[in-house]
Design a protein around this motif. Structure first.
Motif, PDB file in Angstrom:
ATOM      1  N   LEU A 195      55.046  72.955  -3.204  1.00  0.00           N
ATOM      2  CA  LEU A 195      54.951  74.277  -3.825  1.00  0.00           C
ATOM      3  C   LEU A 195      53.516  74.776  -3.790  1.00  0.00           C
ATOM      4  O   LEU A 195      53.266  75.935  -3.435  1.00  0.00           O
ATOM      5  CB  LEU A 195      55.468  74.225  -5.260  1.00  0.00           C
ATOM      6  CG  LEU A 195      55.305  75.532  -6.039  1.00  0.00           C
ATOM      7  CD1 LEU A 195      56.153  76.625  -5.428  1.00  0.00           C
ATOM      8  CD2 LEU A 195      55.662  75.349  -7.500  1.00  0.00           C
TER       9      LEU A 195
ATOM     10  N   VAL B 227      61.896  73.902  -7.952  1.00  0.00           N
ATOM     11  CA  VAL B 227      61.136  72.853  -8.624  1.00  0.00           C
ATOM     12  C   VAL B 227      61.444  72.869 -10.124  1.00  0.00           C
ATOM     13  O   VAL B 227      61.695  71.827 -10.722  1.00  0.00           O
ATOM     14  CB  VAL B 227      59.621  73.047  -8.386  1.00  0.00           C
ATOM     15  CG1 VAL B 227      58.829  71.955  -9.084  1.00  0.00           C
ATOM     16  CG2 VAL B 227      59.313  73.048  -6.898  1.00  0.00           C
ATOM     17  N   LEU B 228      61.453  74.063 -10.713  1.00  0.00           N
ATOM     18  CA  LEU B 228      61.653  74.177 -12.163  1.00  0.00           C
ATOM     19  C   LEU B 228      63.033  73.715 -12.581  1.00  0.00           C
ATOM     20  O   LEU B 228      63.202  73.131 -13.648  1.00  0.00           O
ATOM     21  CB  LEU B 228      61.473  75.632 -12.605  1.00  0.00           C
ATOM     22  CG  LEU B 228      60.043  76.133 -12.679  1.00  0.00           C
ATOM     23  CD1 LEU B 228      60.026  77.604 -13.030  1.00  0.00           C
ATOM     24  CD2 LEU B 228      59.271  75.337 -13.724  1.00  0.00           C
TER      25      LEU B 228
ATOM     26  N   PRO C 109      56.105  69.329  -6.049  1.00  0.00           N
ATOM     27  CA  PRO C 109      54.976  70.120  -6.574  1.00  0.00           C
ATOM     28  C   PRO C 109      53.897  70.353  -5.522  1.00  0.00           C
ATOM     29  O   PRO C 109      53.330  71.436  -5.448  1.00  0.00           O
ATOM     30  CB  PRO C 109      54.439  69.250  -7.716  1.00  0.00           C
ATOM     31  CG  PRO C 109      55.552  68.335  -8.069  1.00  0.00           C
ATOM     32  CD  PRO C 109      56.310  68.095  -6.815  1.00  0.00           C
TER      33      PRO C 109
ATOM     34  N   TRP D 282      56.609  63.504 -15.743  1.00  0.00           N
ATOM     35  CA  TRP D 282      56.273  63.083 -14.378  1.00  0.00           C
ATOM     36  C   TRP D 282      56.878  61.742 -14.018  1.00  0.00           C
ATOM     37  O   TRP D 282      56.639  61.240 -12.926  1.00  0.00           O
ATOM     38  CB  TRP D 282      54.764  63.113 -14.176  1.00  0.00           C
ATOM     39  CG  TRP D 282      54.316  64.529 -14.188  1.00  0.00           C
ATOM     40  CD1 TRP D 282      53.808  65.210 -15.256  1.00  0.00           C
ATOM     41  CD2 TRP D 282      54.426  65.461 -13.112  1.00  0.00           C
ATOM     42  NE1 TRP D 282      53.581  66.509 -14.908  1.00  0.00           N
ATOM     43  CE2 TRP D 282      53.950  66.695 -13.596  1.00  0.00           C
ATOM     44  CE3 TRP D 282      54.876  65.385 -11.797  1.00  0.00           C
ATOM     45  CZ2 TRP D 282      53.911  67.838 -12.818  1.00  0.00           C
ATOM     46  CZ3 TRP D 282      54.834  66.514 -11.017  1.00  0.00           C
ATOM     47  CH2 TRP D 282      54.351  67.736 -11.525  1.00  0.00           C
TER      48      TRP D 282
ATOM     49  N   THR E 277      55.372  71.700 -17.125  1.00  0.00           N
ATOM     50  CA  THR E 277      56.699  72.088 -16.645  1.00  0.00           C
ATOM     51  C   THR E 277      57.052  71.498 -15.285  1.00  0.00           C
ATOM     52  O   THR E 277      58.078  71.842 -14.717  1.00  0.00           O
ATOM     53  CB  THR E 277      56.795  73.623 -16.549  1.00  0.00           C
ATOM     54  OG1 THR E 277      55.708  74.095 -15.762  1.00  0.00           O
ATOM     55  CG2 THR E 277      56.740  74.255 -17.915  1.00  0.00           C
ATOM     56  N   GLY E 278      56.194  70.659 -14.750  1.00  0.00           N
ATOM     57  CA  GLY E 278      56.541  69.984 -13.498  1.00  0.00           C
ATOM     58  C   GLY E 278      56.199  70.760 -12.256  1.00  0.00           C
ATOM     59  O   GLY E 278      56.637  70.409 -11.164  1.00  0.00           O
ATOM     60  N   LEU E 279      55.408  71.829 -12.395  1.00  0.00           N
ATOM     61  CA  LEU E 279      55.028  72.604 -11.216  1.00  0.00           C
ATOM     62  C   LEU E 279      53.759  72.069 -10.570  1.00  0.00           C
ATOM     63  O   LEU E 279      53.521  72.298  -9.386  1.00  0.00           O
ATOM     64  CB  LEU E 279      54.797  74.076 -11.595  1.00  0.00           C
ATOM     65  CG  LEU E 279      56.027  74.910 -11.914  1.00  0.00           C
ATOM     66  CD1 LEU E 279      55.617  76.301 -12.345  1.00  0.00           C
ATOM     67  CD2 LEU E 279      56.945  74.991 -10.706  1.00  0.00           C
ATOM     68  N   LEU E 280      52.937  71.378 -11.358  1.00  0.00           N
ATOM     69  CA  LEU E 280      51.625  70.959 -10.872  1.00  0.00           C
ATOM     70  C   LEU E 280      51.364  69.537 -11.347  1.00  0.00           C
ATOM     71  O   LEU E 280      51.429  69.260 -12.547  1.00  0.00           O
ATOM     72  CB  LEU E 280      50.563  71.924 -11.432  1.00  0.00           C
ATOM     73  CG  LEU E 280      49.149  71.780 -10.914  1.00  0.00           C
ATOM     74  CD1 LEU E 280      49.084  72.194  -9.456  1.00  0.00           C
ATOM     75  CD2 LEU E 280      48.221  72.656 -11.749  1.00  0.00           C
ATOM     76  N   ARG E 281      51.094  68.633 -10.410  1.00  0.00           N
ATOM     77  CA  ARG E 281      50.918  67.233 -10.788  1.00  0.00           C
ATOM     78  C   ARG E 281      49.550  67.049 -11.441  1.00  0.00           C
ATOM     79  O   ARG E 281      48.541  67.457 -10.870  1.00  0.00           O
ATOM     80  CB  ARG E 281      51.023  66.345  -9.553  1.00  0.00           C
ATOM     81  CG  ARG E 281      51.343  64.896  -9.881  1.00  0.00           C
ATOM     82  CD  ARG E 281      51.412  64.057  -8.629  1.00  0.00           C
ATOM     83  NE  ARG E 281      52.471  64.454  -7.709  1.00  0.00           N
ATOM     84  CZ  ARG E 281      53.745  64.053  -7.798  1.00  0.00           C
ATOM     85  NH1 ARG E 281      54.096  63.249  -8.765  1.00  0.00           N
ATOM     86  NH2 ARG E 281      54.628  64.457  -6.920  1.00  0.00           N
TER      87      ARG E 281
END
Ligand code: ATP
Ligand code: MG
Lengths: 255, 552
Positions: free
Chosen positions: B545, B388-389, B542, A72, A54-58
């Motif tokens: 965050l 971010v979402l 990200p 990404w 979902t794009g929160l964590l690379r």
């Protein structure tokens, strides 16, 4: 495919003593219109995997695609196509419930009239109409979950990624939400949920993936994965680790 | 003492009724609490190398202050007559007591180390908690410092043996009174803070008091010229108050005025009893309330979407509205709003007579407002996940926050500029000052936009007191913040140069030039900052965050 994960890997604090492989070369294909359940033990890597989707964590390595869009590389377009209920996050809690859902809608660039209409509908569906004006910080745990779910739905995305959506939600609301999600899937939308309630996954989902230790153990339609047994038994067989603690903790008896 | 004979219980009933463990004894509870406090203190002081450096520097500074202060106390009897010693003893003693009592209101919000409500779930005897809290107060940093201070305080009476002995005997009473008051007010503050709005109001009030302390002390110091009488009359009044009575008793004893001494002892005893009773009551309610400091709701309902209905329906407009809501509702922001008028007062008082600091109140207010958003992403904490979402563009995120800040920032800065010129009767400097103010506010906002996208440091989390020192905040963070302030100050130079030239030459043309420069450069810096900050947010949202959501 609505979602495809290829070789998705996350290593936390790499190169140090505390280095931890949370997700290990995960491959997963989710067809359009699927209602996909993601199950695994605590710490299996579900939240980490969904955060990378979902794009929160690379990701450390690997690719996550949503309807053919690389999350990404073209993240804005991918994020527009998704509605996400993250786990372990809180949104702006000084806003009221209605303000929070409106905020999520307007941030997506929707026009105000549509947002207002849908916010009202969603708050009604989540049984939050009476508390729409209360600051979210005064909500109970289940109410928070529901208002965040409403914020994930407001832009009517084609893909819903929901991390433990039923945690702390009461049975009546849970049934309403389940019906809402099943209707969405029947209409061609794709849903991915993570959950610990095997019964619920077995009844609600048509596909299921089992992860353990960051790796994919099994994936497919629910019937393929569980064969003749119940999903719960299959799951326990797959991940193992049942200890008969009942006998070891013999001191745990009321005196 | 012989134990009274107890009829042995029939074995059968002991088996039928499940026995519940009675929990630790009073002494054990107190011991646990004290060791807990000691370990927490140690852990706070040795969290990281940078913290240790800061602690050592702070300790050296504290030691130096104590030496100076102690030396002053010790030399009082050599300089002042006995009445002077009495007055000094009462005033300093009362000040120390008040410090201990008032400090509880801040620490009660900021430091929950031994809050009673934290123990509500454990079966601990209340007396044990009481004892543990009192003794725990001694193992902190303030405890030993106060003990040394009390000894030095007592030595002031060394010219009069009777007074000295009395003072030494009363020393522990003084310590107990300080701690008793501290715990009592902490417990009360804890109860009140459970109503969120009240807690926030206390916090803001304290902020204002803190800011006004400086000029108040200066005003008092200005009166030191006529110290003599005023000190004596202040001391005479204080000697009959709950905080001051104790410290005047040695003089009464030495002078043989037994009635006065008895009356003051009465005041002390009444104070102690009242504090103990209040504390006991507050503690009981705290222990009964398992959810403890979890703030109870404000019943206020918001109709419709509030401000979100009144801004352009674009992401940046929405973010501006949300920022503005936080400026009003979140004490971490509204604290800055309250500080600004107070700041203005401070400037005014400290530059009474002629133009001084007050003249620069306008640019300073702009500067404060702009600096307030330099940790915006850290303030969002996990809420930033929503940005971010939803894939908000970086520049829209930056622009929204800047507009949200400017909505109160522009009027406040403008008001400060005009008022400052009016009070210092320096209208001819207004154009130049406006130029500098523009750079401070707008330019500063641009720089803040870059800083908050690039450099984050731990801040108090949403819902926490603005006074809370966040975990992981170190001397290095302070240095980096100072660097940020320096950069922001540097960016005001283009207009400030013209202002200075005008003040030197007296030619108003320079001031107008400064205004033009400010009006041209400030928006450019602002736009540049939003663009650059936005690019960085796009590139590493990200990572931002995960950094800010790891603060706790
Ligand atoms: N920020 C982080 N830093 C280091 N390790 C982490 C971090 N986040 C998660 N982990 C580790 O990664 C592993 C996977 O965590 P994750 O949250 O994805 O599990 P999960 O499957 O969602 O568990 P649960 O069912 O309890 O929600 C865990 O071992 C966890 O300790
Ligand atoms: Mg999880």
């Amino acid at each position: 495919m609505a979602v495809s994960l290829r070789g998705l890997t996350k290593v936390f604090s790499p190169g140090t003593e505390r280095s931890k492989v949370a997700v290990n070369r995960l491959n997963l294909e989710v067809p359009h219109g699927a209602f996909y359940g993601l199950v695994g033990r605590n710490g299996a890597g579900k939240t980490t995997a969904l955060s990378m989707l979902t794009g929160l964590l690379r990701p450390t390595e690997g690719v996550a695609m949503v309807s053919g869009i690389d999350v990404w590389a073209d993240s804005r377009r991918a994020k527009m196509a998704m509605g996400v209920l993250p786990d372990g996050m809180t949104f702006f809690e000084r806003l009221s419930g209605r303000q929070l859902v409106t905020y999520a809608g307007l941030l997506r660039g929707m026009d105000r009239a549509t947002v207002a209409q849908r916010t009202d509908d969603l708050l009604g569906a989540m049984d939050l109409s009476d508390d729409a004006g209360t600051p979210v910080q005064d909500y109970s745990a289940g109410m928070r979950k529901k208002v965040m779910l409403a914020a994930a739905l407001v832009h009517a995305p084609g893909l819903l990624v929901l991390d433990e959506p039923f945690e702390a939600v009461d049975p009546v609301s849970a049934a309403n939400i389940r019906e809402l999600l099943q209707g969405f899937a029947r209409a061609g939308g794709t849903v991915i949920v993570s959950s610990h309630v095997m019964d619920l996954v077995q009844r609600m989902c048509d596909h299921v993936a089992v992860v353990d230790n960051g790796r994919l153990l099994a994936a497919g339609t629910v019937d393929q994965v569980r064969r003749e047994k119940s999903l719960e038994d299959t799951f326990v067989d797959l991940v193992g680790g049942r200890t008969h603690v009942g006998e070891e903790l013999s001191w745990l008896r009321p005196r | 003492m012989a134990a009274p004979p107890v009829k042995p219980e029939p074995v059968s009933t002991a088996r039928d009724i499940p026995r519940v463990s009675r929990g630790p004894s009073t002494a054990a509870t107190a011991r646990h609490l004290v060791s807990l406090k000691a370990r927490l203190t140690w852990a706070t002081l040795t969290r990281s190398p940078a913290v240790i450096v800061g602690v050592v520097l702070g300790a050296l500074w504290g030691l130096a202050m104590m030496l100076i202060f102690g030396f002053m106390l010790v030399s009082v009897p050599n300089i002042l007559p006995p009445e002077g010693v009495l007055a000094t003893a009462v005033v300093t003693g009362a000040a120390g007591t008040v410090l201990w009592w008032v400090f509880s209101i801040v620490s009660g919000r900021a430091d929950a180390t031994l809050h009673a409500s934290q123990f509500a779930l454990f079966p601990l005897p209340r007396t044990g908690i009481v004892l543990g809290q009192v003794l725990g107060a001694l193992v902190g940093i303030a405890g030993p410092v106060t003990a040394i201070g009390l000894v030095l305080h007592a030595t002031m009476w060394r010219e009069q043996p009777a007074a000295l002995i009395t003072a030494l005997l009363l020393m522990p009473v003084g310590g107990v009174l300080m701690i008793l008051g501290n715990r009592c007010f902490t417990a009360l503050a804890e109860r009140m803070a459970a109503k969120r709005r009240v807690g926030e109001a206390i916090t803001l009030l304290f902020l204002v008091m803190l800011m006004l302390a400086g000029p108040m002390i200066t005003a008092v110091m200005a009166g030191v010229g006529s110290l003599g009488e005023s000190l004596y009359s202040v001391a005479a009044v204080l000697a009959w108050t709950p905080v001051g009575a104790l410290w005047a008793i040695p003089a009464d004893i030495a002078a043989g005025s037994w009635v006065m001494a008895a009356a003051r002892i009465g005041v002390v005893v009444l104070t102690g009893a009242a504090l103990a009773a209040l504390w006991n009551r507050a503690l009981r309610t705290s222990l009964e309330q398992v959810t403890g400091s979890a703030a109870t709701g404000s019943a206020k309902q918001v109709h419709g979407a509030g401000l979100l209905d009144r801004v352009p329906a674009r992401p940046w407009g929405t973010i501006a509205a949300r920022s503005l809501i936080y400026w009003v509702k979140d004490p971490r922001y509204s604290g800055s709003l309250v500080v600004i008028p107070v700041m203005f007062l401070v400037f005014w008082i400290s530059s009474s007579g002629g133009m001084g600091m007050l003249l620069f109140a306008g640019p300073f207010v702009g500067f404060l407002m702009a600096y307030a958003i330099s940790a915006d992403v850290a303030y969002d904490h996990k809420g930033f996940a929503l940005h971010v979402l939803t894939g908000v563009r970086g520049w829209e995120d930056r622009l929204g926050r800047v507009i949200g800040m400017l909505l109160p920032g522009v009027p406040l800065t403008g008001l400060a500029l005009v008022l400052a010129c009016m009070f210092s009767d320096a209208w001819h400097l207004l154009p130049g000052l406006t130029g500098v103010g523009l750079l401070a506010l707008l330019g500063g906002a641009g720089i803040s936009s870059v800083i908050s996208a690039r450099y984050t440091f731990p801040v108090p989390l949403p819902g926490q007191s603005p006074f809370k020192t966040p975990q992981g905040f170190t001397v290095l963070n302070i240095l980096a913040q100072m660097a940020a302030v320096l950069v922001m100050a540097l960016f005001t130079v283009p207009a400030a140069v013209f202002l200075v030239v005008q003040m030197v030459t007296g030619n108003p043309m320079w001031g107008w030039l400064g205004l033009v420069v400010g009006a041209l450069v400030a928006p450019a810096v602002c736009a540049g900052g939003i663009w650059l900050g936005g690019k960085w947010v796009d590139a590493r949202a990200p990572e931002l965050l995960s950094t800010v959501s790891s603060y706790r």
